[in-house]
Design a protein around this motif. Structure first.
Motif, mmCIF file in Angstrom:
data_model
loop_
_atom_site.group_PDB
_atom_site.id
_atom_site.type_symbol
_atom_site.label_atom_id
_atom_site.label_comp_id
_atom_site.label_asym_id
_atom_site.label_seq_id
_atom_site.Cartn_x
_atom_site.Cartn_y
_atom_site.Cartn_z
ATOM 1 N N PRO A 367 -6.271 -2.196 72.509
ATOM 2 C CA PRO A 367 -5.979 -1.594 73.821
ATOM 3 C C PRO A 367 -4.485 -1.433 74.017
ATOM 4 O O PRO A 367 -3.678 -1.991 73.279
ATOM 5 C CB PRO A 367 -6.596 -2.573 74.809
ATOM 6 N N ALA A 368 -4.130 -0.693 75.073
ATOM 7 C CA ALA A 368 -2.713 -0.424 75.324
ATOM 8 C C ALA A 368 -1.984 -1.638 75.857
ATOM 9 O O ALA A 368 -0.773 -1.790 75.629
ATOM 10 C CB ALA A 368 -2.574 0.741 76.301
ATOM 11 N N LYS A 369 -2.693 -2.492 76.578
ATOM 12 C CA LYS A 369 -2.037 -3.645 77.183
ATOM 13 C C LYS A 369 -2.807 -4.912 76.838
ATOM 14 O O LYS A 369 -3.942 -4.875 76.374
ATOM 15 C CB LYS A 369 -1.961 -3.486 78.702
ATOM 16 N N GLY A 370 -2.182 -6.040 77.167
ATOM 17 C CA GLY A 370 -2.777 -7.337 76.911
ATOM 18 C C GLY A 370 -2.451 -7.852 75.514
ATOM 19 O O GLY A 370 -1.492 -7.440 74.852
ATOM 20 N N GLN A 371 -3.261 -8.744 75.047
ATOM 21 C CA GLN A 371 -3.078 -9.351 73.734
ATOM 22 C C GLN A 371 -4.432 -9.674 73.136
ATOM 23 O O GLN A 371 -5.402 -9.935 73.848
ATOM 24 C CB GLN A 371 -2.202 -10.614 73.816
ATOM 25 N N GLY A 372 -4.481 -9.682 71.815
ATOM 26 C CA GLY A 372 -5.729 -9.974 71.139
ATOM 27 C C GLY A 372 -5.483 -10.419 69.710
ATOM 28 O O GLY A 372 -4.381 -10.306 69.144
ATOM 29 N N ALA A 373 -6.544 -10.935 69.078
ATOM 30 C CA ALA A 373 -6.478 -11.388 67.692
ATOM 31 C C ALA A 373 -7.868 -11.349 67.098
ATOM 32 O O ALA A 373 -8.854 -11.604 67.800
ATOM 33 C CB ALA A 373 -5.899 -12.794 67.630
ATOM 34 N N VAL A 374 -7.942 -11.045 65.782
ATOM 35 C CA VAL A 374 -9.217 -10.966 65.076
ATOM 36 C C VAL A 374 -9.045 -11.627 63.714
ATOM 37 O O VAL A 374 -8.000 -11.477 63.056
ATOM 38 C CB VAL A 374 -9.675 -9.499 64.893
ATOM 39 N N ARG A 375 -10.079 -12.291 63.290
ATOM 40 C CA ARG A 375 -10.083 -12.908 61.961
ATOM 41 C C ARG A 375 -11.501 -12.966 61.423
ATOM 42 O O ARG A 375 -12.484 -12.965 62.173
ATOM 43 C CB ARG A 375 -9.445 -14.302 61.958
ATOM 44 N N VAL A 376 -11.604 -13.054 60.119
ATOM 45 C CA VAL A 376 -12.865 -13.246 59.420
ATOM 46 C C VAL A 376 -12.857 -14.668 58.905
ATOM 47 O O VAL A 376 -11.946 -15.057 58.148
ATOM 48 C CB VAL A 376 -13.048 -12.239 58.274
ATOM 49 N N SER A 377 -13.838 -15.411 59.336
ATOM 50 C CA SER A 377 -13.885 -16.818 58.942
ATOM 51 C C SER A 377 -13.969 -16.927 57.419
ATOM 52 O O SER A 377 -14.852 -16.360 56.787
ATOM 53 C CB SER A 377 -15.104 -17.490 59.593
ATOM 54 N N GLY A 378 -13.055 -17.644 56.857
ATOM 55 C CA GLY A 378 -12.984 -17.822 55.408
ATOM 56 C C GLY A 378 -11.963 -16.933 54.752
ATOM 57 O O GLY A 378 -11.285 -17.339 53.799
ATOM 58 N N SER A 379 -11.815 -15.671 55.245
ATOM 59 C CA SER A 379 -10.825 -14.757 54.659
ATOM 60 C C SER A 379 -9.480 -14.884 55.342
ATOM 61 O O SER A 379 -8.435 -14.751 54.701
ATOM 62 C CB SER A 379 -11.312 -13.308 54.760
ATOM 63 N N GLY A 380 -9.521 -15.111 56.677
ATOM 64 C CA GLY A 380 -8.262 -15.269 57.375
ATOM 65 C C GLY A 380 -8.085 -14.224 58.436
ATOM 66 O O GLY A 380 -8.986 -13.476 58.794
#
Length: 727
Positions: A367-380
């Motif tokens: 999105p244009a604003k805010g903050q976020g994070a994504v990961r795959v468990s085991g891969s990082g």
């Protein structure tokens, strides 16, 4: 052959006896010549009677000058023969005149000491009477060989001179010896007299006079015809020649040059005026021992009296090298020994790179604003977006409340856990209209721990969160539980997170998307928790109506979303922590993500209700993109270099992957690499191909690994490396 006859007028029987003994000892061939050169009477005719007549009875016979002690006689010497003086002829008168002159000179200088060049016996006779008895002496034919120095032979004019030259010893080295004590000295050279025919023939000596006006001929002067006119008497046939007895060295007053074993050598100049230079003694056969003994003393004197060589830079440098070289070698040996005795450092495995990036590139619809994070468990981690700064979490904070309760009071699979009694405060909080709550509760009602977790996570009841906090700590306040929440956050590495209440209603409870992603990965390991958050709704016994999940639309979207928690408030806007799965081959990895600080730009937003819809929509886009790009890709191939073994002393041995390794990730994803030992310790030595470590690709639960092996033989540190180590 040289013979000299000297006559005296003394009537003293001691003097005559001494002269006769000297004459007998000095004539080995036994021939006696008269003064004019004619043959004299044979000594054999008067051997017995003369000896007895020449030795008077009485006190004079006991004096030391008359005869030699019996013990001084050589054990194997022949019987001594004494001869009477031969009748004097005209030539004898001339000899007597010469002797008389010598006696007169001796009487004039009576106070003077005997001449050092005169033999002991003759000096003794001169002190007693002043005149010497006539004697004849003969010299072996090789006398000239024994005297290294030769003088000028006398002429006839010298023999006719009114004042004859004083007689000198025939052997040059005898003149060097001082006169012996009259009381103890015996006949001169008595110990050197040998039997007739012996190689060392006796040498006769003549009394010296003190005429200083006439120069003395040098020792070893060849004899003239006049000197050979007088011959020694020959022994009678059948009779044994009588030789002078040998005296031991301890009984003689002075040693001969041949017997002397030491000589005084001054190592430094003596005080006082230097003495006059003595004539160099001729070298004789008997002087060899003295020269051999003197050689070490002369060498010692040379060493002690020789000044050291002048100091030069080169000599100084050489001396320092000689002094310091053994010291440095000793120190080097000690250091080498100490270094070799030190234990070897433990080898370590070092990776070639900390990260590995997968091929390709993925564009995530952030999105244009805010903050976020994504990961795959085991891969990082797949990626993050926005500034990771602490923002209000809203109800997402209830995930930490569940984490602390399950950590303190874990639930086994299908186990509802202990009952929890609803208190009056929980009932009162359920009547508030400004927050999410569980309504219809009654004080004293009991629910299982599992049911309480459902009421906490599905409809997000704030009053149930506070009840669990008090139940967990056993107090009437939630403060102690909040402390536990913050402690757990520190343990998980959530450094930008702060909890002030168990429900997240307070705006002071803040965190970041990256921190909440760490919490999501940790809580999803709990099976009881996963089973609760995956429910879109639940029916709980004791509640009048079912409860529904706030993210039900996502749970039913066909994206395999299994939770986790939504949150919304005026301060926080919309927030969502989610979990989704995707099957890749025979694997189903877990995809985790958080999206926070999502606010609608227009329109009213009571309690963040519209922002909650926004966050779920944005999260769905991210989940769809990640699931579509997720695939199994090669990360490491067999034989690829992945690191090395460091022996701790500078030695390195390359490590390679033992087989291929595939991981599940998205294009462009950076995978973390870590190298660990296969056993507790890394060996110091191993053959090529031996597996010594493990390479892990990715991080977290589900990370994959591959064994690594040494590319060549692993050897212990070299000798040079061990002795030059510093650490």
């Amino acid at each position: 052959m040289k013979a000299v006859s000297v006559a005296g007028s003394s009537d003293d029987p001691k003097i005559g006896t001494t002269g006769e003994r000297a004459r007998s000892a000095a004539e080995p061939d036994g021939a006696v010549r008269s003064a004019d050169g004619g043959p004299g009477p044979s000594p054999t005719a008067e051997t017995g009677t003369t000896a007895e007549a020449a030795e008077p009875d009485g006190p004079e016979a006991a004096e030391p000058a008359d005869r030699e002690p019996e013990e001084d006689r050589a054990p194997n010497a022949a019987a001594e023969t004494e001869a009477k003086p031969a009748p004097q002829s005209a030539g004898a008168d001339e000899s007597a005149g010469v002797a008389g002159t010598a006696g007169t000179d001796r009487e004039d200088g009576a106070d003077a000491a005997p001449s050092p060049a005169a033999p002991s016996g003759i000096g003794q006779a001169e002190d007693a009477g002043g005149e010497a008895d006539s004697s004849t002496a003969s010299e072996p034919e090789d006398a000239e060989d024994e005297s290294p120095e030769a003088g000028t032979p006398p002429t006839a004019a010298d023999e006719d001179d009114a004042t004859p030259a004083p007689a000198r010893p025939l052997v040059a080295d005898r003149a060097e010896q001082p006169a012996a004590d009259p009381a103890t000295a015996g006949p001169p050279d008595a110990d050197r007299t040998a039997a007739p025919g012996h190689p060392e023939a006796p040498e006769a000596t003549e009394p010296a006079h003190d005429d200083d006006n006439d120069p003395a001929p040098e020792a070893g002067t060849p004899p003239t015809a006049a000197d050979e006119d007088v011959a020694a008497p020959e022994p009678a046939p059948g009779s044994s020649p009588r030789t002078a007895p040998r005296r031991p060295s301890w009984a003689r007053g002075s040693e001969s040059d041949a017997e002397r074993t030491s000589r005084f050598v001054a190592l430094e100049p003596l005080d006082g005026p230097a003495p006059a230079a003595a004539p160099t003694p001729p070298t004789a056969v008997g002087d060899a021992p003295r020269e051999a003994v003197a050689a070490p003393l002369e060498l010692l004197a040379e060493l002690t009296n020789t000044a050291p060589p002048p100091e030069t830079p080169r000599r100084t440098a050489l001396r320092r090298v000689k002094v310091w070289t053994p010291i440095l070698l000793l120190l080097a040996g000690a250091v080498c020994g100490a270094q070799l005795l030190r234990p070897l450092p433990a080898p370590k495995l070092v990776g070639s790179a900390p990260l590995h990036t997968l091929d390709g590139q993925l564009t995530i619809p952030w999105p244009a604003k805010g903050q976020g994070a994504v990961r795959v468990s085991g891969s990082g981690d797949i990626g993050t977006f926005g500034e990771q700064k602490p923002v209000p979490t809203a109800s997402v904070a209830k995930v930490m409340t569940a984490y602390v309760v399950l950590k303190d009071r874990p639930l086994r699979k299908a186990d509802p856990g202990p009952d929890i009694t609803v208190d009056a405060k929980t009932v009162a909080d359920g009547t508030s209209t400004s927050e999410s709550r569980i309504e219809g509760l009654s004080a004293g009602t009991k629910f299982s721990q599992l049911d309480m977790l459902k009421m906490l996570m599905i409809p997000s009841g704030n009053n149930v969160a506070r009840l669990l906090a008090r139940w967990d700590t056993g107090t009437d306040s939630e403060a102690a539980f909040v402390d536990k929440m913050n402690a757990a956050a520190k343990e998980l590495g959530m450094n930008d997170t702060t909890y002030t209440d168990p429900s997240g209603l307070e705006a002071s409870t803040v965190s970041t998307a990256a921190d909440q992603l760490k919490l999501a990965e940790a809580i999803m390991k709990d099976e009881a928790f996963r089973s609760v958050v995956a429910l879109p709704d639940a029916q709980i016994k004791g509640l009048p109506t079912p409860i529904y999940n706030n993210n039900g639309s996502l749970l039913t979207a066909g994206l395999s979303i299994r939770g986790i928690k939504t949150g919304s408030s005026t301060a926080a806007g919309g927030a969502l922590m989610w979990a989704a799965y995707k099957s890749v081959g025979d694997e189903t990895p877990l995809i985790l993500g958080t999206l926070m600080d999502q606010h609608v730009e227009s329109g009213p937003d009571p309690d963040g209700a519209n922002s909650l819809l926004l966050v779920k929509a944005n999260s769905k886009k991210i989940i769809e993109a990640v699931r579509a790009a997720l695939a199994s890709v090669p990360a490491v191939r067999k034989g690829d270099p992945v690191g090395y073994v460091d022996d701790g002393l500078g030695g390195r041995t390359r490590l390679v992957a033992a087989r291929d390794l595939n991981v599940i990730g998205v294009p462009g994803q950076q995978l973390r690499l870590s190298l660990t030992a296969a056993a507790e310790t890394v060996p110091h030595a191993a053959k090529a191909g031996s597996e010594v470590g493990v390479l892990t690709v990715g991080d977290g639960a589900g990370a994959k690994s591959v064994p690594v092996a040494v590319q060549r033989d692993l050897a212990e540190p070299s000798f040079g490396s061990r002795i030059t180590r510093l650490g």
